[in-house]
Write a protein that holds these residues in place. Structure first.
Motif, PDB file in Angstrom:
ATOM      1  N   SER A  82      78.169  -4.646 -25.624  1.00 39.67           N
ATOM      2  CA  SER A  82      78.548  -3.391 -26.287  1.00 39.67           C
ATOM      3  C   SER A  82      78.533  -2.225 -25.314  1.00 39.67           C
ATOM      4  N   LEU A  83      77.498  -2.146 -24.479  1.00 42.30           N
ATOM      5  CA  LEU A  83      77.402  -1.039 -23.537  1.00 42.30           C
ATOM      6  C   LEU A  83      78.513  -1.122 -22.484  1.00 42.30           C
ATOM      7  N   GLU A  84      78.803  -2.318 -22.017  1.00 40.70           N
ATOM      8  CA  GLU A  84      79.894  -2.464 -21.047  1.00 40.70           C
ATOM      9  C   GLU A  84      81.224  -2.086 -21.684  1.00 40.70           C
ATOM     10  N   ALA A  85      81.447  -2.476 -22.930  1.00 40.50           N
ATOM     11  CA  ALA A  85      82.688  -2.123 -23.620  1.00 40.50           C
ATOM     12  C   ALA A  85      82.823  -0.607 -23.735  1.00 40.50           C
ATOM     13  N   LEU A  86      81.726   0.067 -24.038  1.00 46.31           N
ATOM     14  CA  LEU A  86      81.741   1.516 -24.145  1.00 46.31           C
ATOM     15  C   LEU A  86      82.064   2.153 -22.799  1.00 46.31           C
ATOM     16  N   MET A  87      81.454   1.655 -21.742  1.00 44.08           N
ATOM     17  CA  MET A  87      81.724   2.185 -20.408  1.00 44.08           C
ATOM     18  C   MET A  87      83.163   1.933 -19.997  1.00 44.08           C
ATOM     19  N   ARG A  88      83.638   0.711 -20.207  1.00 44.26           N
ATOM     20  CA  ARG A  88      85.013   0.383 -19.820  1.00 44.26           C
ATOM     21  C   ARG A  88      86.022   1.245 -20.588  1.00 44.26           C
ATOM     22  N   THR A  89      85.724   1.550 -21.825  1.00 40.27           N
ATOM     23  CA  THR A  89      86.639   2.372 -22.619  1.00 40.27           C
ATOM     24  C   THR A  89      86.700   3.795 -22.084  1.00 40.27           C
ATOM     25  N   THR A  90      85.568   4.388 -21.743  1.00 47.20           N
ATOM     26  CA  THR A  90      85.594   5.756 -21.223  1.00 47.20           C
ATOM     27  C   THR A  90      86.322   5.812 -19.884  1.00 47.20           C
ATOM     28  N   PHE A  91      86.099   4.823 -19.029  1.00 49.52           N
ATOM     29  CA  PHE A  91      86.823   4.805 -17.763  1.00 49.52           C
ATOM     30  C   PHE A  91      88.314   4.528 -17.990  1.00 49.52           C
ATOM     31  N   GLY A  92      88.625   3.726 -19.004  1.00 50.32           N
ATOM     32  CA  GLY A  92      90.023   3.472 -19.323  1.00 50.32           C
ATOM     33  C   GLY A  92      90.743   4.729 -19.781  1.00 50.32           C
ATOM     34  N   ILE A  93      90.075   5.534 -20.593  1.00 51.85           N
ATOM     35  CA  ILE A  93      90.660   6.804 -21.031  1.00 51.85           C
ATOM     36  C   ILE A  93      90.835   7.739 -19.840  1.00 51.85           C
ATOM     37  N   ALA A  94      89.872   7.719 -18.931  1.00 56.54           N
ATOM     38  CA  ALA A  94      89.995   8.529 -17.712  1.00 56.54           C
ATOM     39  C   ALA A  94      91.197   8.080 -16.886  1.00 56.54           C
ATOM     40  N   ARG A  95      91.377   6.774 -16.803  1.00 59.65           N
ATOM     41  CA  ARG A  95      92.524   6.251 -16.041  1.00 59.65           C
ATOM     42  C   ARG A  95      93.834   6.703 -16.676  1.00 59.65           C
ATOM     43  N   LEU A  96      93.937   6.629 -17.995  1.00 63.07           N
ATOM     44  CA  LEU A  96      95.139   7.086 -18.678  1.00 63.07           C
ATOM     45  C   LEU A  96      95.405   8.556 -18.377  1.00 63.07           C
ATOM     46  N   ALA A  97      94.348   9.364 -18.374  1.00 60.31           N
ATOM     47  CA  ALA A  97      94.501  10.789 -18.102  1.00 60.31           C
ATOM     48  C   ALA A  97      94.992  11.047 -16.680  1.00 60.31           C
ATOM     49  N   VAL A  98      94.537  10.237 -15.744  1.00 63.23           N
ATOM     50  CA  VAL A  98      94.949  10.402 -14.350  1.00 63.23           C
ATOM     51  C   VAL A  98      96.404   9.971 -14.162  1.00 63.23           C
ATOM     52  N   GLU A  99      96.797   8.880 -14.798  1.00 64.63           N
ATOM     53  CA  GLU A  99      98.087   8.256 -14.515  1.00 64.63           C
ATOM     54  C   GLU A  99      99.243   8.752 -15.374  1.00 64.63           C
ATOM     55  N   ASP A 100      98.965   9.274 -16.562  1.00 66.93           N
ATOM     56  CA  ASP A 100     100.044   9.536 -17.523  1.00 66.93           C
ATOM     57  C   ASP A 100      99.878  10.919 -18.156  1.00 66.93           C
ATOM     58  N   PRO A 101     100.908  11.781 -18.069  1.00 72.00           N
ATOM     59  CA  PRO A 101     100.776  13.124 -18.640  1.00 72.00           C
ATOM     60  C   PRO A 101     100.662  13.138 -20.156  1.00 72.00           C
TER      61      PRO A 101
END
Length: 215
Positions: A82-101
């Motif tokens: 659960s904790l890894e899923a939460l971490m991966r999701t926040t980093f995934g949202i960060a990646r989307l913000a970096v890559e896509d307007p």
């Protein structure tokens, strides 16, 4: 078929242009004329797809929600803790913000005074519910201290993450967001995770940040 494809491409061009301007200048400071000029389309083309600026904002929020839901589904399919899923999701949202307007603008629009139309739900509400589920799971899996108030932790985490992006927008380039998310997690891990389990998650935070920087 060719006409429909052109219409879809024009709509996508308009959304991307609006997202870029909303992210850089804010919703209120961006006019439809600005979007027309930035997208290099006619006013008629814009009004064919969107009757008002609010419709454009809602389309961006819908796309952001879709991207976030796909991200969560992808993470859930990994079968991680659960904790890894939460971490991966926040980093995934960060990646989307970096890559896509578009998702980047969606995050800014979510902090603006824009009504979210049903059946779409406000992204922060969905994030809070997701964080609550994952923190509850992390307590059950003994990855965080058992005496924590799950609601407080989930709320604080969502506010920490959103604040990192909102403050960072004025202070530094978006590409710094993954580093800030990693710093956020290093602090959260110290407060939430028992000492003997910390190394795994500290290493994971560093790894996830590095993955974004090297893409």
């Amino acid at each position: 078929m060719a006409r429909q494809l052109r219409a879809e491409q024009t709509r996508s061009t308009i959304i991307t242009a609006a997202a870029d301007l909303f992210d850089r200048h804010g919703y209120e400071s961006t006019s439809l004329s600005d979007i027309v000029a930035h997208a290099k389309v006619t006013k008629g083309a814009l009004y064919f797809h969107f009757a008002a600026k609010e419709d454009l904002a809602h389309a961006i929020l819908e796309l952001q929600a879709r991207a976030a839901q796909q991200l969560v589904a992808d993470v859930e399919n990994r079968g991680c803790s659960s904790l890894e899923a939460l971490m991966r999701t926040t980093f995934g949202i960060a990646r989307l913000a970096v890559e896509d307007p578009v998702p980047r603008a969606g995050l800014r629009l979510a902090t603006a005074d824009i009504a979210v139309r049903p059946p779409l739900r406000h992204p922060f509400t969905e994030w809070l519910e997701f964080a609550t589920r994952k923190v509850t799971g992390a307590v059950r899996e003994s990855d965080v201290h058992g005496d924590l108030d799950v609601g407080v932790v989930a709320h604080s985490l969502v506010c920490f993450f959103i604040g990192t992006r909102v403050a960072g927008r004025s202070l530094e380039p978006t590409v710094r967001l993954p580093r800030r998310v990693a710093e956020m997690w290093h602090l959260m891990i110290r407060g939430l995770v028992p000492v003997h389990r910390r190394p795994r998650y500290v290493t994971l935070a560093t790894q996830l940040e590095r993955e974004i920087r090297t893409v």
